[in-house]
Design an enzyme around this catalytic site. Structure first.
Site, PDB file in Angstrom:
ATOM      1  CG  ASP B 194     -84.013  14.248 -35.362  1.00  0.00           C
ATOM      2  OD1 ASP B 194     -84.964  13.501 -34.844  1.00  0.00           O
ATOM      3  OD2 ASP B 194     -83.856  12.810 -37.086  1.00  0.00           O
ATOM      4  CG  HIS B 367     -85.456   9.926 -36.311  1.00  0.00           C
ATOM      5  ND1 HIS B 367     -85.632  10.921 -36.680  1.00  0.00           N
ATOM      6  CD2 HIS B 367     -86.495   9.218 -36.725  1.00  0.00           C
ATOM      7  CE1 HIS B 367     -87.028  11.221 -37.336  1.00  0.00           C
ATOM      8  NE2 HIS B 367     -87.462  10.094 -37.048  1.00  0.00           N
TER       9      HIS B 367
END
Lengths: 552, 552
Positions: B194, B367
């Site tokens: 990610d 994130h």
């Protein structure tokens, strides 16, 4: 209105960042402070710019003594060409501000309507009932002023757009001492102050810090350097030129506004560099990448600007070289972020490295942060306070900050556009009934004709497209001679949906047969509503349906 | 293709935040990892959502062994209803993820095409040539997994969307130990990780810190509290419910997705609160403002969501009370900033106080920031690295970060959508020729028919409006029977510009007289080009001109 009263009416700039425009008047004198435009939030409906409604000024133009421009940014001077179509007036501002205005007026053949008066810092100018002193302020453009106003109802300070750069380069600082003296000579009734950065703590970065950042970045870089910045940020350009000279780089500029402003600022002495430093794009091939710095427009991702065209590979003369470093020395205006990040990503795709405010301290805002706003409030110690130049929440927060700094809560106001406030000659203030101040949309040469109706139509057309139904009917027999024909724009890919348009024709025929001849309006209305229902049901789209029925 | 080779082809999610979709295959097995949608950057051209092009999957559907969903966000599951119109497949994901999918498929009557398999953390599932272990990860939604994949060409780790919350509330942490064991059992050939927050230094704030902030804010507040957040952020909701219970407030929710997800998460045990805490809007009048907490949709300023309607005074049941505190516990997605700030300003106008990420630490990204990304890289120590889930510059920066963490520079790749990478059975990788992967625009029931042509038409119509010219011509005499008639939409305010439309008629007549009868196409083309030129010159607008010439 008592001759001693002074009324201030914001026509723009309250509850928005843009379109700053404030009327200040007594019974027989009126002064306009700034006359800015705003760019539309959404560029998609064809609106070029948004300007204040000038009716109030035009109605009272006989007592207009002058227009004062605090500085040369579009949101402070950009609407003047539209106002000066209706009246002539003396205009006061710094040499740089007026030079920017001049080129605007020249383009529209309006120069005769502005009697330009260049003012210098500390000039004191009488305009009817008002006497205005111009105090230099530090902002992201050179030649900016805050105003000290002596009025029949007391002293007023208008900060203009400012920050307090305590260790300024090249001596361009906010003249706090000047403001302090002005406040000491007589109590300040009212302070109007820039609210843009009231949500930001501490102090804004200074140009000295930015120059140091730029220095360290450039020092380490071997390849070409591209810099984009606001085209009016002359001080930042000065830093870039100085660094280029220090590191033995030639500077070439690309982009109309940038090239024009470099020449202008140089001519007026705001920008200083060696003749040999500044080269043209045509000379570039003579230099190594390590000897070149390009100044380009496009800091907001504007699709036609230099940097965007370079990033998309569509620039005629410039392309990215491996090892290029792009410095975006500018803020990202919220409405432009998607466009800007698209440019950044494309630059990376072409192999460039890109630095911007978020990842490196290479831009400083030109507006005071909280601690600087406090310094201004404490320097002026106003009796009344009206925050200007901010969205509504900024005004609320700035108004509270003033209370923290000693203004009585009932004397700290939040006004919206069109809300006049009167400073009473005998002391105190009065809030007046609101004046109508619409935002006027400018599209091409049409000023104000694009209103809610036309905008709504554009929104519908842009969102769902359009279907035109044509029918030619024989007036005598009541029979259809031509049609129904159906054509569409922006609705569906017709090849793929030809059956849909065929079905629509059948519906039209069916409606036609069930409505008596001659009832054209009813026929059109039924076609419109039935087809919209049909399209919504079958394809979940809702185009603008235009039925055209002609009798022969 | 050698049976030992494994090819990964991103169909979406590379060079963009959204539309995550990755094909992983051998000669006879294919697994799809995620199948997400993207919301259009610009909502104004009628596009509902954007989905990946599925041709490649559909062509090879015979070897599709299953679809793995890492978590339940729209950009990971949202496009499945369009894919499942073309095929049936087993779908694997957490109970919460599949519950969200189920309601989507139910709406479209597609439930039969998905054979749902609920997986738990550490489940190990064989799918043809692949064996997939599901490791729980911490993200802004519950029930998220990273994947440990045993393939014929070696071990692969796909992080899914993750952050590393080292002091997690309620035990929802990223299972670093699980990843570490998986990496120790056999070298990892490839890590896909990610990239969203690779530009953010340090560690993301943790939910514990967010809860503490919310605690301190709520503790001090007397009036009503409104909280808006992402409707799938169950963990954040849990914090809000716990704090409401602690401070003796009842919780009422408003907004379809929020109410649905609260019920869903509660039923599945992800959300825990006392029966009596959760009340309906109808019960609100029984409570003082100090006893109420409202959970509302609209964290992105969506015009039809609860908070936006409250802010604009258009909500049927809810209005702002003096003393209301609104907590926007969510990030501002760049394309939505103007809409969000409009809501905030309107809330201030109504007397509310509003807190948001920029002014108070009441939201944490889901994130990983840079330091967390490094931990993942160092835990996995992959031979090859492919950053996923990011705009192009994020991928470039994440790829560099991997090199800093020990991946050889020639083994750290930046791929775009449609760029396949093959892990070779004998070791090494090969980059394959690109597969065509357009972004498919969905508008209503039309999937993909709105392409560049229709979009361009909508853009023109939305920007400048449209002018329709109609003429009925007698075929025999060559004379005009009806018209020229001119009607417009979204072009000008017709009352104000009637002279302009009259002049346009004269131009059409003039053209008609100079073109021989029968040359209809030439006539139409001349009308179009002449009128456009005329409007550009006279009013600086460039509408779409539609000439309709009918012969009878």
């Amino acid at each position: 209105m008592d001759a001693k009263n002074v009324t201030l009416t914001p026509l723009g700039g309250m509850g928005q960042i843009g379109m700053n425009c404030m009327v200040m008047e007594t019974d027989d004198s009126m002064v306009l402070i700034d006359c800015g435009l705003m760019f539309p939030e959404d560029t998609l409906f064809g609106i070029d710019v948004v300007i204040p409604q000038f009716d109030y000024i035009i109605e009272h133009k006989d007592k207009l003594k002058g227009i004062i421009l605090t500085h040369g940014h579009e949101d402070h001077i950009g609407a003047l060409p539209w106002l000066l179509q209706h009246l002539s007036a003396p205009v006061f501002g710094s040499e740089f501000t007026l030079a920017l205005l001049e080129s605007k007026l020249l383009e529209r053949d309006l120069l005769d309507n502005a009697e330009m008066h260049v003012v210098e810092g500390h000039d004191r100018i009488a305009l009817g009932d008002f006497t205005v002193t111009f105090f230099p302020v530090c902002h992201s453009i050179v030649g900016g002023f805050g105003l000290g106003i002596e009025s029949p109802a007391g002293r007023i300070v208008h900060t203009g757009d400012f920050k307090i750069d305590r260790y300024p380069l090249n001596g361009v600082a906010t003249d706090l001492d000047g403001f302090r003296h002005f406040a000491e000579e007589g109590d300040i009734s009212l302070l109007l102050s820039d609210s843009t950065n009231v949500e930001r703590d501490g102090f804004a970065l200074t140009e000295r810090e930015i120059k140091n950042s730029l220095h360290d970045i450039m020092e380490d870089h071997e390849g070409r350097i591209l810099v984009t910045l606001f085209s009016s940020h002359i001080q930042r350009m000065q830093e870039v030129f100085e660094l280029a000279e220090k590191f033995g780089r030639k500077v070439a500029a690309n982009g109309r506004s940038l090239v024009r402003n470099i020449e202008l600022a140089r001519r007026l002495g705001y920008l200083r560099f060696k003749e040999s430093t500044y080269i043209s794009l045509d000379d570039l091939p003579a230099y190594e990448d390590s000897e070149v710095l390009l100044l380009v427009t496009g800091s907001q991702g504007e699709p036609l600007a230099s940097l965007s065209r370079i990033a998309s590979g569509e620039h005629r003369q410039l392309s990215i070289h491996e090892g290029d470093l792009v410095l975006m020395s500018s803020s990202f205006i919220p409405g432009n972020i998607l466009a800007i990040t698209k440019v950044i990503n494309n630059l990376y795709r072409l192999g460039a490295e890109v630095l911007y405010e978020r990842v490196q301290a290479i831009h400083a805002s030109g507006h005071a942060h909280v601690e600087e706003l406090k310094i201004m409030l404490e320097t002026i110690q106003p009796k009344f306070f009206v925050p200007v130049h901010g969205e509504y929440r900024h005004l609320v927060k700035h108004s509270r900050l003033a209370v923290e700094c000693g203004v009585a809560p009932e004397r700290s106001f939040v006004l919206e556009n069109g809300d006049p406030i009167t400073l009473l000659g005998e002391g105190g203030v009065r809030l007046e009934e609101a004046v109508q101040v619409n935002q006027i949309l400018v599209d091409g040469k049409g000023v104000g004709d694009v209103g809610q109706t036309v905008l709504k139509e554009r929104q519908l057309l842009g969102g769902e497209g359009m279907v035109i139904v044509t029918l030619v009917v024989d007036d005598e027999t009541g029979e259809i001679i031509v049609g129904p024909d159906i054509s569409s724009k922006g609705f569906v890919f017709e090849q793929q949906f030809s059956h849909l348009l065929e079905d629509a024709k059948c519906i039209v025929l069916d409606i036609f047969e069930n409505i008596p001849p001659g009832e054209t309006d009813r026929l059109k209305e039924r076609i419109r509503s039935s087809l919209r229902r049909f399209f919504r049901r079958v394809i979940e789209r809702d185009p603008v349906v235009v039925p055209l029925v002609m009798s022969v």
